[in-house]
Design a protein around this motif. Structure first.
Motif, PDB file in Angstrom:
ATOM      1  N   PHE A  15       0.820  -1.080  -0.020  1.00 30.77           N
ATOM      2  CA  PHE A  15       0.098   0.063  -0.183  1.00 30.77           C
ATOM      3  C   PHE A  15       0.827   1.414  -0.089  1.00 30.77           C
ATOM      4  O   PHE A  15       0.131   2.214  -0.259  1.00 30.77           O
ATOM      5  N   SER A  16       2.168   1.169   0.268  1.00 35.78           N
ATOM      6  CA  SER A  16       2.797   2.505   0.363  1.00 35.78           C
ATOM      7  C   SER A  16       3.170   2.700  -1.226  1.00 35.78           C
ATOM      8  O   SER A  16       3.155   3.910  -1.611  1.00 35.78           O
ATOM      9  N   ASP A  17       3.196   1.418  -1.831  1.00 33.03           N
ATOM     10  CA  ASP A  17       3.427   1.833  -3.270  1.00 33.03           C
ATOM     11  C   ASP A  17       2.123   2.061  -4.224  1.00 33.03           C
ATOM     12  O   ASP A  17       2.333   3.068  -5.023  1.00 33.03           O
ATOM     13  N   VAL A  18       1.060   1.602  -3.537  1.00 35.77           N
ATOM     14  CA  VAL A  18      -0.263   2.223  -4.226  1.00 35.77           C
ATOM     15  C   VAL A  18      -0.376   3.692  -3.903  1.00 35.77           C
ATOM     16  O   VAL A  18      -0.877   4.552  -4.671  1.00 35.77           O
ATOM     17  N   ALA A  19       0.058   4.089  -2.800  1.00 34.95           N
ATOM     18  CA  ALA A  19      -0.079   5.485  -2.396  1.00 34.95           C
ATOM     19  C   ALA A  19       0.813   6.272  -3.420  1.00 34.95           C
ATOM     20  O   ALA A  19       0.596   7.517  -3.567  1.00 34.95           O
ATOM     21  N   GLU A  20       2.042   5.817  -3.731  1.00 34.62           N
ATOM     22  CA  GLU A  20       2.816   6.629  -4.514  1.00 34.62           C
ATOM     23  C   GLU A  20       2.289   6.722  -5.836  1.00 34.62           C
ATOM     24  O   GLU A  20       2.319   7.778  -6.428  1.00 34.62           O
ATOM     25  N   ARG A  21       1.502   5.499  -6.417  1.00 33.62           N
ATOM     26  CA  ARG A  21       0.932   5.779  -7.623  1.00 33.62           C
ATOM     27  C   ARG A  21      -0.145   6.818  -7.611  1.00 33.62           C
ATOM     28  O   ARG A  21      -0.271   7.671  -8.636  1.00 33.62           O
ATOM     29  N   LEU A  22      -0.949   6.633  -6.712  1.00 35.12           N
ATOM     30  CA  LEU A  22      -2.072   7.772  -6.421  1.00 35.12           C
ATOM     31  C   LEU A  22      -1.369   9.179  -6.392  1.00 35.12           C
ATOM     32  O   LEU A  22      -2.228  10.176  -6.899  1.00 35.12           O
ATOM     33  N   SER A  23      -0.488   9.389  -5.417  1.00 31.84           N
ATOM     34  CA  SER A  23       0.321  10.746  -5.404  1.00 31.84           C
ATOM     35  C   SER A  23       0.456  11.138  -6.703  1.00 31.84           C
ATOM     36  O   SER A  23       0.368  12.447  -7.132  1.00 31.84           O
ATOM     37  N   ALA A  24       1.218  10.323  -7.590  1.00 36.16           N
ATOM     38  CA  ALA A  24       1.699  10.650  -9.044  1.00 36.16           C
ATOM     39  C   ALA A  24       0.438  11.053  -9.885  1.00 36.16           C
ATOM     40  O   ALA A  24       0.689  11.631 -10.667  1.00 36.16           O
ATOM     41  N   ARG A  25      -0.551  10.507  -9.516  1.00 33.91           N
ATOM     42  CA  ARG A  25      -1.980  10.951 -10.293  1.00 33.91           C
ATOM     43  C   ARG A  25      -2.491  12.162  -9.764  1.00 33.91           C
ATOM     44  O   ARG A  25      -3.702  12.677 -10.371  1.00 33.91           O
ATOM     45  N   GLY A  26      -1.998  12.734  -8.705  1.00 36.55           N
ATOM     46  CA  GLY A  26      -2.636  13.883  -8.212  1.00 36.55           C
ATOM     47  C   GLY A  26      -3.536  13.850  -7.110  1.00 36.55           C
ATOM     48  O   GLY A  26      -4.238  14.912  -6.601  1.00 36.55           O
TER      49      GLY A  26
END
Length: 240
Positions: A15-26
């Protein structure tokens, strides 16, 4: 900006990776530590809430979020119902899964002792429990099916894992998804209006038996980070 809250350890391997992906999407992402109460004011500021840990504090947060219109990945009903092991077994049986026999007194055959609620303890052999489940096979292997609904379709992964009965659950290898089992996991997901689910199967001599369901799976070893990010994003106006 849409803000997504995760009830999850910030350093979680998935979920830390998921959070980074979501942050990159704005998206603005915030973590809440499992076991700590989540203030209602913090939930009010969220667009969506994701829970990765079965804890009483998580139930309260999900209940408040559902009641106030904050989108939840797996809501209060799905999370609480499937955390009750007997309800989970009943649900699995109703979607066509074989399930082990259950007793409320210690039987004379091999059994697995379980607590009524998944947050109260892990399954054990040869011990006392709230109820007793038939042990299907002595091999220390289970098949974990993970399902994620990304808002358009449901994606499945299957892993062969070492059973918690013999120590910490450990991924052995990725398995080919069996169509029949996958269809039953999808149906359980739909019936409980959930976005993510894990189901444990054990291979018996006459086929697979479903022994447990998990409404807050950790997805470790599945490689589903992008699917999870898509699923969480689909709860929001940005990802809709």
């Amino acid at each position: 900006m849409d803000r997504i809250g995760f009830i999850c350890e910030p350093g979680h391997p998935v979920f830390s990776d998921v959070a980074e992906r979501l942050s990159a999407r704005g998206f603005d992402v915030r973590f809440f530590r499992p076991g700590d109460p989540v203030p209602e004011a913090d939930i009010d500021d969220l667009t969506a809430l994701v829970n990765e840990k079965i804890r009483p504090e998580s139930f309260r947060a999900l209940h408040y979020a559902d009641r106030t219109g904050v989108e939840t990945w797996n809501g209060f009903l799905a999370t609480t119902a499937l955390s009750c092991r007997l309800i989970a077994l009943h649900g699995l049986e109703h979607v066509g899964c074989r399930v082990p026999k259950v007793w409320f007194e210690q039987p004379d055959c091999e059994y697995v002792a379980r607590t009524r609620y998944s947050w109260d303890g892990v399954p054990t052999m040869g011990a006392e429990g709230d109820f007793y489940q038939e042990r299907i096979r002595s091999e220390p292997v289970e098949y974990k099916y993970y399902a994620v609904d990304d808002g358009r379709e449901t994606h499945l992964r299957a892993l062969r894992v070492r059973s918690k009965l013999t120590g910490p659950k450990e991924v052995v290898v990725e398995e080919t998804v069996e169509v029949t089992l996958a269809a039953r996991v999808r149906e359980l997901l739909d019936r409980f209006d959930a976005r993510a689910l894990g189901v444990d199967f054990v291979a018996g001599h006459d086929g697979h038996y479903a022994v447990d369901a998990d409404p807050a799976p950790n997805f470790v070893g599945t490689g589903m980070e992008r699917r999870i990010a898509d699923s969480v994003a689909s709860l929001t106006t940005i990802g809709a």
